[in-house]
Each structure stands twice: as structure tokens, then as C-alpha cells.
Design a protein around this motif. Structure first.
Motif, PDB file in Angstrom:
ATOM      1  N   VAL A  83       2.800   3.459   3.196  1.00  0.00           N
ATOM      2  CA  VAL A  83       2.407   4.830   3.511  1.00  0.00           C
ATOM      3  C   VAL A  83       3.693   5.633   3.676  1.00  0.00           C
ATOM      4  N   ASP A  84       3.705   6.822   3.087  1.00  0.00           N
ATOM      5  CA  ASP A  84       4.824   7.740   3.237  1.00  0.00           C
ATOM      6  C   ASP A  84       4.415   8.843   4.199  1.00  0.00           C
ATOM      7  N   VAL A  85       5.252   9.079   5.186  1.00  0.00           N
ATOM      8  CA  VAL A  85       5.102  10.206   6.094  1.00  0.00           C
ATOM      9  C   VAL A  85       6.153  11.219   5.666  1.00  0.00           C
ATOM     10  N   VAL A  86       5.705  12.393   5.242  1.00  0.00           N
ATOM     11  CA  VAL A  86       6.597  13.429   4.746  1.00  0.00           C
ATOM     12  C   VAL A  86       6.469  14.639   5.669  1.00  0.00           C
ATOM     13  N   VAL A  87       7.582  15.088   6.206  1.00  0.00           N
ATOM     14  CA  VAL A  87       7.576  16.248   7.096  1.00  0.00           C
ATOM     15  C   VAL A  87       8.544  17.283   6.540  1.00  0.00           C
ATOM     16  N   TRP A  88       8.032  18.501   6.355  1.00  0.00           N
ATOM     17  CA  TRP A  88       8.847  19.621   5.889  1.00  0.00           C
ATOM     18  C   TRP A  88       9.026  20.608   7.029  1.00  0.00           C
ATOM     19  N   ASP A  89      10.245  21.134   7.162  1.00  0.00           N
ATOM     20  CA  ASP A  89      10.492  22.235   8.087  1.00  0.00           C
ATOM     21  C   ASP A  89      11.461  23.210   7.440  1.00  0.00           C
ATOM     22  N   SER A  90      11.676  24.346   8.082  1.00  0.00           N
ATOM     23  CA  SER A  90      12.446  25.434   7.483  1.00  0.00           C
ATOM     24  C   SER A  90      13.949  25.362   7.726  1.00  0.00           C
ATOM     25  N   ASP A  91      14.405  24.387   8.498  1.00  0.00           N
ATOM     26  CA  ASP A  91      15.834  24.275   8.796  1.00  0.00           C
ATOM     27  C   ASP A  91      16.532  23.497   7.674  1.00  0.00           C
ATOM     28  N   PRO A  92      17.537  24.081   7.009  1.00  0.00           N
ATOM     29  CA  PRO A  92      18.192  23.394   5.904  1.00  0.00           C
ATOM     30  C   PRO A  92      19.169  22.296   6.331  1.00  0.00           C
ATOM     31  N   ILE A  93      19.470  22.212   7.618  1.00  0.00           N
ATOM     32  CA  ILE A  93      20.442  21.216   8.078  1.00  0.00           C
ATOM     33  C   ILE A  93      19.830  19.824   8.026  1.00  0.00           C
TER      34      ILE A  93
ATOM     35  N   LEU B 120      15.762   9.706  15.351  1.00  0.00           N
ATOM     36  CA  LEU B 120      16.094   9.333  13.978  1.00  0.00           C
ATOM     37  C   LEU B 120      16.574   7.885  13.903  1.00  0.00           C
ATOM     38  N   GLU B 121      17.267   7.419  14.912  1.00  0.00           N
ATOM     39  CA  GLU B 121      17.670   6.010  14.967  1.00  0.00           C
ATOM     40  C   GLU B 121      16.441   5.105  14.954  1.00  0.00           C
ATOM     41  N   ILE B 122      15.452   5.474  15.746  1.00  0.00           N
ATOM     42  CA  ILE B 122      14.213   4.695  15.823  1.00  0.00           C
ATOM     43  C   ILE B 122      13.505   4.691  14.478  1.00  0.00           C
ATOM     44  N   VAL B 123      13.382   5.871  13.873  1.00  0.00           N
ATOM     45  CA  VAL B 123      12.696   5.967  12.575  1.00  0.00           C
ATOM     46  C   VAL B 123      13.408   5.114  11.529  1.00  0.00           C
ATOM     47  N   LYS B 124      14.725   5.185  11.481  1.00  0.00           N
ATOM     48  CA  LYS B 124      15.481   4.363  10.525  1.00  0.00           C
ATOM     49  C   LYS B 124      15.251   2.872  10.757  1.00  0.00           C
TER      50      LYS B 124
ATOM     51  N   ASP C 272      12.181   2.780   4.143  1.00  0.00           N
ATOM     52  CA  ASP C 272      13.085   3.724   3.497  1.00  0.00           C
ATOM     53  C   ASP C 272      12.970   5.056   4.218  1.00  0.00           C
ATOM     54  N   LEU C 273      14.065   5.785   4.255  1.00  0.00           N
ATOM     55  CA  LEU C 273      14.096   7.095   4.882  1.00  0.00           C
ATOM     56  C   LEU C 273      15.051   7.951   4.077  1.00  0.00           C
ATOM     57  N   PHE C 274      14.559   9.087   3.594  1.00  0.00           N
ATOM     58  CA  PHE C 274      15.452   9.963   2.851  1.00  0.00           C
ATOM     59  C   PHE C 274      15.084  11.421   3.080  1.00  0.00           C
ATOM     60  N   THR C 275      16.074  12.270   2.890  1.00  0.00           N
ATOM     61  CA  THR C 275      15.922  13.704   3.110  1.00  0.00           C
ATOM     62  C   THR C 275      16.248  14.436   1.823  1.00  0.00           C
TER      63      THR C 275
ATOM     64  N   ALA D 216       9.609   9.201   5.203  1.00  0.00           N
ATOM     65  CA  ALA D 216       9.762   7.869   5.796  1.00  0.00           C
ATOM     66  C   ALA D 216       8.682   6.976   5.206  1.00  0.00           C
ATOM     67  N   ARG D 217       9.075   5.815   4.708  1.00  0.00           N
ATOM     68  CA  ARG D 217       8.147   4.866   4.082  1.00  0.00           C
ATOM     69  C   ARG D 217       7.932   3.677   5.008  1.00  0.00           C
ATOM     70  N   ILE D 218       6.655   3.367   5.249  1.00  0.00           N
ATOM     71  CA  ILE D 218       6.266   2.284   6.149  1.00  0.00           C
ATOM     72  C   ILE D 218       5.408   1.300   5.373  1.00  0.00           C
ATOM     73  N   ALA D 219       5.774   0.034   5.412  1.00  0.00           N
ATOM     74  CA  ALA D 219       5.013  -1.012   4.728  1.00  0.00           C
ATOM     75  C   ALA D 219       3.635  -1.156   5.360  1.00  0.00           C
ATOM     76  N   LEU D 220       2.616  -1.341   4.515  1.00  0.00           N
ATOM     77  CA  LEU D 220       1.254  -1.511   5.027  1.00  0.00           C
ATOM     78  C   LEU D 220       1.011  -2.907   5.581  1.00  0.00           C
ATOM     79  N   SER D 221       1.656  -3.894   4.988  1.00  0.00           N
ATOM     80  CA  SER D 221       1.431  -5.261   5.447  1.00  0.00           C
ATOM     81  C   SER D 221       2.352  -5.589   6.603  1.00  0.00           C
ATOM     82  N   ASP D 222       1.929  -6.528   7.374  1.00  0.00           N
ATOM     83  CA  ASP D 222       2.727  -6.974   8.514  1.00  0.00           C
ATOM     84  C   ASP D 222       3.533  -8.171   8.062  1.00  0.00           C
ATOM     85  N   THR D 223       4.779  -7.926   7.714  1.00  0.00           N
ATOM     86  CA  THR D 223       5.614  -9.000   7.190  1.00  0.00           C
ATOM     87  C   THR D 223       5.914 -10.063   8.236  1.00  0.00           C
ATOM     88  N   ARG D 224       5.730  -9.713   9.498  1.00  0.00           N
ATOM     89  CA  ARG D 224       5.977 -10.672  10.559  1.00  0.00           C
ATOM     90  C   ARG D 224       4.789 -11.584  10.794  1.00  0.00           C
TER      91      ARG D 224
END
Length: 139
Positions: A74-84, A101-105, A110-113, A124-132
């Protein structure tokens, strides 16, 4: 499967975003028979909370959230107006706060801007399966 949500920044907005995310995962499970582990549900809520909180805290204006899912993630995509573009800070056990952001990473595959003509989009990409293997899928 994908869904988009406009978040207005009112009280309860972050809780609403988490609620939308859980509903989205439930629909993926029931309508498309995608197995979503309990871990993936928990991490999705956490990532939504952190990314939406940061967007509301640091960017003026609206926040948009998009959720996308396939058989693996699942991809969680968040858009905001701040270019930084945000950057995770160096580890500091004495620092109170600003660890989002440390926690999310740490919990995502995967995490990209991406900079947009107005603002930025964080995915932010989160695996659906529980690899553990400690928790089973809901479907």
C-alpha cells in the motif's frame, strides 16, 4: 485500487485520515481479496498519522492524501503546498519530538519525495504481508 482525500486541517483531521486508511484497507480486503496483515494495518495508520501531521504542521493550506494498493504493498501519498523537502534528522536520544520522518523511514519499504509545481508529494510504501510471520492477514 486507489482513493483520494482532501484534509482540511480541522481538529480530528488526523484521526479522520487514519479512519480513511483503515476503511480503504478493509475495502481492499473484502472487495479485492487482498490479504492485509495486522502489521500492515498498524503501520499504515502510523505512517498516515506522521505524514499528515507533518504536512499540517509545516505547510500552509490544504493537504491531500491518496492511498494506492496492489498485491504487494500500500502506498500512502501525502501532498502539501510547502516546496521544502523534509529530511530525517540525525539520531538524538535527548531530542523531544521531530522523530516522525525517522519513524516513517524505519517502518516503510520505500520513501520518496517529489517536488510538484506547487509543493511536494511524499510517498511511503508499506508491505501488505507480514514478513516477520507474527501476525496473520485479515482476509
Amino acid at each position: 485500487m486507489r482513493a483520494g482525500y482532501a484534509l482540511d486541517g480541522d481538529d480530528g483531521c488526523i484521526a479522520d485520515a487514519r479512519h480513511h486508511a483503515l476503511g480503504f484497507l478493509d475495502r481492499a480486503c473484502t472487495d479485492h481479496r487482498l490479504p492485509v496483515s495486522e502489521r500492515a494495518r498498524d503501520l499504515t495508520q502510523l505512517v498516515v498519522s506522521e505524514l499528515v501531521t507533518n504536512a499540517l504542521k509545516y505547510a500552509p493550506g490544504p493537504v491531500l492524501m491518496e492511498l494506492r494498493i496492489n498485491a504487494l504493498a500500500v502506498d500512502v501519498v501525502v501532498w502539501d503546498s510547502d516546496p521544502i523537502v523534509p529530511a530525517a534528522r540525525a539520531a538524538d536520544p535527548g531530542r523531544i519530538g521531530q522523530h516522525g520522518l525517522e519513524i516513517v523511514k524505519a517502518v516503510t519499504e520505500d520513501l520518496f519525495t517529489e517536488r510538484e509545481p506547487v509543493g511536494k508529494r511524499i510517498t511511503a510504501r508499506i508491505a501488505l504481508s507480514d514478513t516477520r510471520g507474527s501476525r496473520t492477514a485479515r482476509c
